[in-house]
Structure formats: structure tokens, C-alpha cells
Design an enzyme around this catalytic site. Structure first.
Site, PDB file in Angstrom:
ATOM      1  N   ASP A  38       0.891  -1.165   0.000  1.00  0.00           N
ATOM      2  CA  ASP A  38       0.000   0.000   0.000  1.00  0.00           C
ATOM      3  C   ASP A  38       0.927   1.213   0.000  1.00  0.00           C
ATOM      4  O   ASP A  38       1.373   1.678   1.051  1.00  0.00           O
ATOM      5  CB  ASP A  38      -0.893  -0.040   1.238  1.00  0.00           C
ATOM      6  CG  ASP A  38      -1.854   1.140   1.303  1.00  0.00           C
ATOM      7  OD1 ASP A  38      -1.585   2.157   0.620  1.00  0.00           O
ATOM      8  OD2 ASP A  38      -2.852   1.055   2.025  1.00  0.00           O
ATOM      9  N   GLU A  79       1.701   2.726  13.074  1.00  0.00           N
ATOM     10  CA  GLU A  79       0.655   2.652  12.048  1.00  0.00           C
ATOM     11  C   GLU A  79      -0.418   1.767  12.658  1.00  0.00           C
ATOM     12  O   GLU A  79      -0.368   0.559  12.553  1.00  0.00           O
ATOM     13  CB  GLU A  79       1.248   2.071  10.746  1.00  0.00           C
ATOM     14  CG  GLU A  79       0.355   2.334   9.574  1.00  0.00           C
ATOM     15  CD  GLU A  79      -0.822   1.392   9.519  1.00  0.00           C
ATOM     16  OE1 GLU A  79      -1.850   1.668  10.209  1.00  0.00           O
ATOM     17  OE2 GLU A  79      -0.735   0.391   8.814  1.00  0.00           O
ATOM     18  N   GLU A 114     -10.198  -2.735  15.505  1.00  0.00           N
ATOM     19  CA  GLU A 114      -9.056  -3.391  16.155  1.00  0.00           C
ATOM     20  C   GLU A 114      -8.553  -2.616  17.358  1.00  0.00           C
ATOM     21  O   GLU A 114      -7.775  -3.144  18.156  1.00  0.00           O
ATOM     22  CB  GLU A 114      -7.878  -3.670  15.204  1.00  0.00           C
ATOM     23  CG  GLU A 114      -8.216  -4.686  14.148  1.00  0.00           C
ATOM     24  CD  GLU A 114      -7.002  -5.092  13.325  1.00  0.00           C
ATOM     25  OE1 GLU A 114      -6.056  -5.635  13.881  1.00  0.00           O
ATOM     26  OE2 GLU A 114      -7.031  -4.845  12.117  1.00  0.00           O
ATOM     27  N   HIS A 168      -5.364   0.098   1.166  1.00  0.00           N
ATOM     28  CA  HIS A 168      -5.905  -1.201   1.601  1.00  0.00           C
ATOM     29  C   HIS A 168      -7.037  -1.035   2.602  1.00  0.00           C
ATOM     30  O   HIS A 168      -7.742  -1.984   2.899  1.00  0.00           O
ATOM     31  CB  HIS A 168      -4.790  -2.095   2.156  1.00  0.00           C
ATOM     32  CG  HIS A 168      -4.379  -1.758   3.547  1.00  0.00           C
ATOM     33  ND1 HIS A 168      -3.622  -0.645   3.865  1.00  0.00           N
ATOM     34  CD2 HIS A 168      -4.633  -2.374   4.726  1.00  0.00           C
ATOM     35  CE1 HIS A 168      -3.433  -0.609   5.165  1.00  0.00           C
ATOM     36  NE2 HIS A 168      -4.030  -1.649   5.716  1.00  0.00           N
TER      37      HIS A 168
HETATM   38  N1  SAH Z   1       4.468  -0.911  11.587  1.00  0.00           N
HETATM   39  C1  SAH Z   1       4.237  -1.977  10.615  1.00  0.00           C
HETATM   40  C2  SAH Z   1       3.037  -2.841  10.971  1.00  0.00           C
HETATM   41  C3  SAH Z   1       1.728  -2.110  11.141  1.00  0.00           C
HETATM   42  S1  SAH Z   1       0.346  -3.183  11.467  1.00  0.00           S
HETATM   43  C4  SAH Z   1       4.082  -1.351   9.243  1.00  0.00           C
HETATM   44  O1  SAH Z   1       3.865  -0.137   9.170  1.00  0.00           O
HETATM   45  O2  SAH Z   1       4.141  -2.052   8.243  1.00  0.00           O
HETATM   46  C5  SAH Z   1       0.203  -3.120  13.201  1.00  0.00           C
HETATM   47  C6  SAH Z   1       1.114  -4.109  13.923  1.00  0.00           C
HETATM   48  O3  SAH Z   1       0.961  -3.854  15.315  1.00  0.00           O
HETATM   49  C7  SAH Z   1       0.775  -5.574  13.731  1.00  0.00           C
HETATM   50  O4  SAH Z   1       1.913  -6.279  13.302  1.00  0.00           O
HETATM   51  C8  SAH Z   1       0.300  -6.054  15.096  1.00  0.00           C
HETATM   52  O5  SAH Z   1       0.683  -7.402  15.391  1.00  0.00           O
HETATM   53  C9  SAH Z   1       0.995  -5.082  16.034  1.00  0.00           C
HETATM   54  N2  SAH Z   1       0.321  -4.805  17.316  1.00  0.00           N
HETATM   55  C10 SAH Z   1      -1.005  -4.548  17.503  1.00  0.00           C
HETATM   56  N3  SAH Z   1      -1.261  -4.311  18.808  1.00  0.00           N
HETATM   57  C11 SAH Z   1      -0.051  -4.414  19.458  1.00  0.00           C
HETATM   58  C12 SAH Z   1       0.336  -4.276  20.829  1.00  0.00           C
HETATM   59  N4  SAH Z   1      -0.557  -3.986  21.768  1.00  0.00           N
HETATM   60  N5  SAH Z   1       1.638  -4.473  21.147  1.00  0.00           N
HETATM   61  C13 SAH Z   1       2.549  -4.777  20.182  1.00  0.00           C
HETATM   62  N6  SAH Z   1       2.236  -4.926  18.879  1.00  0.00           N
HETATM   63  C14 SAH Z   1       0.952  -4.728  18.513  1.00  0.00           C
END
Ligand code: SAH
Length: 393
Positions: free
Chosen positions: A91, A184, A193, A333
Site C-alpha cells: 500500500d 501505524e 481493532e 488497503h
Molecule cells: N508498523 C508496521 C506494521 C503495522 S500493522 C508497518 O507499518 O508495516 C500493526 C502491527 O501492530 C501488527 O503487526 C500487530 O501485530 C501489532 N500490534 C497490535 N497491537 C499491538 C500491541 N498492543 N503491542 C505490540 N504490537 C501490537
């Protein structure tokens, strides 16, 4: 009238195997759907100019060390699977905006301590390290954290980036405060979520007094669309399935917002900003709210659904940067979120569809969202008033 660009069924929101994002260019935007238009256009130009080449993910994970994962792991934690990260990385509106924010504002990062909340593959941490951060803590709770560790090592950033596997709520950091929190966290309909809550928790626990959160603004918007064909296909379909009455499913389908791309030609009314959140100041309770709306028809048409979308911005940049997920902007996305109305509204140009939207995390599962819409139209050709409940899950 126009059909969905992406004529796919409602997506399984927890499924790692999301479809590849279909990229469409819709740069002929002039609406008030976002105050970010200039910077978004700038970002989009940068994306267009840049030669964004993506490596083949299948090649990279052969010896990934995560061979023990079974489908059960992915069922409960879709972020463990590389597929969802592939979709997010590809994306380019999303990832390029973060990259531009970081690379074009190196003064923010130089010699700073950064905390990347939900690091995934570690991409944002790598951007920050490359931009000159003193140290980056990359916290990720899913098994993709193992990959992030390998990626950091193989790119030579082990001395700058520390990957910590675990929930941000459970993790211990070797420092008392951080200068920058980057994340993100945005879900479908912005809040699905509920990862925003984890970012707010992180901010309150670790952000230094003069520290910054990236991004720091997020806004939710609403508009109304004509959508006869697709409503027929997605909702009325259940009236008669190979000769059988399946209308009990129709009720469920009506109550579940549909994540899909909407063609800008379907838009019948103005686009209204419903709510702006200041991530640097807001409380976690601010994700529950009721806001009024007034959508004025720009032409005579029928309204079948309301459509919600969001934008995010990084106001601490030298120049305002951000992106919109609206139907007039380049597709992401996140697509848009379509809420079908029970009534088909016959609206005349200048008439207003008024009402309110209530949004709250579900009490049993705060990752889900409950949405209530009250609407009324008192028009020349149509009088309607109703309350509808939706659940995003
Ligand atoms: N920063 C990455 C992924 C973003 S998606 C990028 O920009 O490509 C969000 C990510 O946060 C996911 O991999 C998910 O597993 C993680 N995540 C969600 N809640 C979380 C929490 N409480 N502690 C640690 N990781 C978390």
C-alpha cells in the site's frame, strides 16, 4: 450509476490472506473531503515519481525460522503471517507517506529515541534509523517480530534498532522516556481493532514531556452514495438463493459494515468531517462518541448507503503531510466502509439527510466496533426516519 471499482465480497477482516490492493488514480479531487489535499497530492506525486520496486516476498522467507507456525497461529493472530504485511507494505499511499514524513523531516529524528508501536516487519523503525535516530525500540507482539529481528540484522541496523517481541502493554523498555512514538495503528473505519488504545497507553507511559506522536491527527468523514446495483448483489441476494429464502442472513448482512472501494461518481452529497482526534492529547474514552451529521444532496438521486472513511496527518512535519482514504483519493488497503440503509432514499438536490452517528468499542470485545446511525429525510419526494445498528467484527 457507477459500480464498485473492486467488485469483491465483504472481506474477512481477520484473514491474513487479504486481496492485493487495486491501485487506482483519482487525482481529480476538489471536494472538502479533506484539508490535506495539497500534501496528499504532493505525496502522491512523490509516489508516482519514485520507482517503488517490491521484492518477491516468497523468496525472502524460505529459511524464516518460523516454520513451526500452523494455521491455528494465523487464525488467532493474522499479523504473524507475512501476507498481511505484504499487503500493507505494498500500500504505497500508506508506506510512502510514512517514508516521506521520516526522510523529509530528518530534523525530527536526529539523535532521538524512537518507539515503534506494532513494528510488524520493522519498516518504520528502519526508516527512522536511516533518518538518524539515536535508537529505535521496535515492539511487536506477533511472530512477525522474529522476522523483524532478522531484517534488522541483515540490513546492518542491529546497533540502532532493538526489536522487542511482546505486547506494548507488557514490555519493559531499557529507557525511562522516548522522544518519538511512531505507529501505524489505523484499522478499517479508523478504529477497528482498537490499536489506538495501545498507542495512547504508550504515550502516557513513555513519551517525554516535549515528545511527539506520529501521526498526531486522525479524522473520520461521512458521505452518502447511490449504490443500487451493489446493494442488490450484496443484500437483496439473500431473498432468493437458488429458490430458497435466506433473509435471516440478509439481516446480518445489513448490520455488518462492508469494507470496499466506492467509485467517486457514486457520491450524492457533500462529505462531512464527523470527528477529529488529536492523538497527542486525547483520552482513550474519546474513541466513544456521538456526532451529528447533515449531508446535502448535490444532485437528484437515490441514496442506498452511507460511506465512512478517514484521513491521518503529521502536523509536526516542516510542511503538513498525511493521506486520505476517501473515495476521491488514491485507493488504499483500508478502502472505505459502506453502511447500507434499510430505506432507499429519493433525495432532491439541496435537500439534507440529517442524523447522528454513535461509535463505541464493543463491550465484550473492544477490538470490535458498535455503530448506531439515526437518520431522517424530510424531502419533497421522500420522508424517512430510522435508527440502524451495525457491528464491525
Ligand atoms: N508498523 C508496521 C506494521 C503495522 S500493522 C508497518 O507499518 O508495516 C500493526 C502491527 O501492530 C501488527 O503487526 C500487530 O501485530 C501489532 N500490534 C497490535 N497491537 C499491538 C500491541 N498492543 N503491542 C505490540 N504490537 C501490537
Amino acid at each position: 450509476m457507477g459500480r464498485r471499482k473492486n467488485n469483491q465480497s465483504s472481506m474477512s477482516l481477520n484473514n491474513a490472506q487479504h486481496q492485493a490492493t487495486k491501485i487506482c488514480f483519482n487525482d481529480d479531487d476538489e471536494e472538502e473531503n479533506s484539508n490535506l489535499d495539497d500534501s496528499i497530492v504532493a505525496t502522491e506525486k512523490a509516489i508516482a515519481m519514485d520507482d517503488v520496486t517490491m521484492s518477491d516476498p516468497n523468496g525472502s522467507f524460505v529459511d524464516g525460522g518460523d516454520d513451526d507456525n500452523t494455521s491455528a497461529d494465523y487464525y488467532f493472530d493474522s499479523y504473524s503471517h507475512f501476507g498481511i504485511h505484504e499487503e500493507m507494505l505494498k500500500d504505497v499511499v500508506r508506506t510512502k507517506t510514512y517514508q516521506n514524513v521520516i526522510f523529509q523531516n530528518k530534523f525530527l529524528f536526529k539523535d532521538k529515541i524512537v518507539l515503534d508501536v506494532g513494528a510488524g516487519t520493522g519498516i518504520l523503525s528502519l526508516f527512522c534509523a536511516k533518518a538518524g535516530a539515536a535508537h529505535v525500540y521496535a515492539v511487536e507482539c506477533s511472530h512477525i517480530a522474529n522476522m523483524a529481528k532478522e531484517i534488522v540484522e541483515s540490513n546492518g541496523y542491529s546497533n540502532v534498532i532493538t526489536v522487542l517481541k511482546g505486547k506494548i502493554e507488557d514490555i519493559e523498555l531499557p529507557v525511562a522516556k522516548v522522544d518519538i512514538i511512531i505507529s501505524e495503528w489505523m484499522g478499517y473505519f479508523l478504529l477497528f481493532e482498537n490499536m489506538l488504545n495501545s498507542v495512547l497507553y504508550t504515550r502516557d507511559k513513555w513519551l517525554a514531556n516535549d515528545g511527539i506522536v506520529l501521526p498526531d491527527k486522525a479524522s473520520l468523514y461521512l458521505t452518502a452514495i447511490e449504490d443500487a446495483e451493489y446493494k442488490e448483489d450484496k443484500i437483496e441476494f439473500w431473498n432468493n438463493v437458488y429458490g430458497f429464502d435466506m433473509t435471516c442472513i440478509k439481516k446480518q448482512a445489513m448490520g455488518e459494515p462492508l469494507v470496499d472501494t466506492v467509485d467517486q461518481n457514486q457520491i450524492v452529497t457533500n462529505c462531512q468531517m464527523l470527528k477529529t482526534m488529536d492523538i497527542s492529547k486525547m483520552a482513550s474514552g474519546d474513541t466513544s462518541f456521538t456526532v451529528p451529521f447533515k449531508l446535502v444532496a448535490e444532485r437528484d438521486d437515490y441514496i442506498h448507503a452511507l460511506v465512512a472513511y478517514f484521513d491521518v496527518s503529521f502536523t509536526k512535519c516542516h510542511k503538513l503531510m498525511g493521506f486520505s482514504t476517501g473515495p476521491r483519493s488514491r485507493a488504499t488497503h483500508w478502502k472505505q466502509t459502506v453502511l447500507y440503509l434499510e430505506d432507499v432514499l429519493t433525495i432532491c438536490q439541496g435537500e439534507a439527510l440529517t442524523g447522528s452517528m454513535t461509535v463505541a468499542p464493543n463491550k465484550k470485545n473492544p477490538r470490535d466496533i458498535d455503530i448506531t446511525i439515526k437518520y431522517s429525510l424530510n424531502g419533497q419526494r421522500c420522508v424517512a426516519s430510522r435508527t440502524q445498528h451495525y457491528k464491525m467484527r
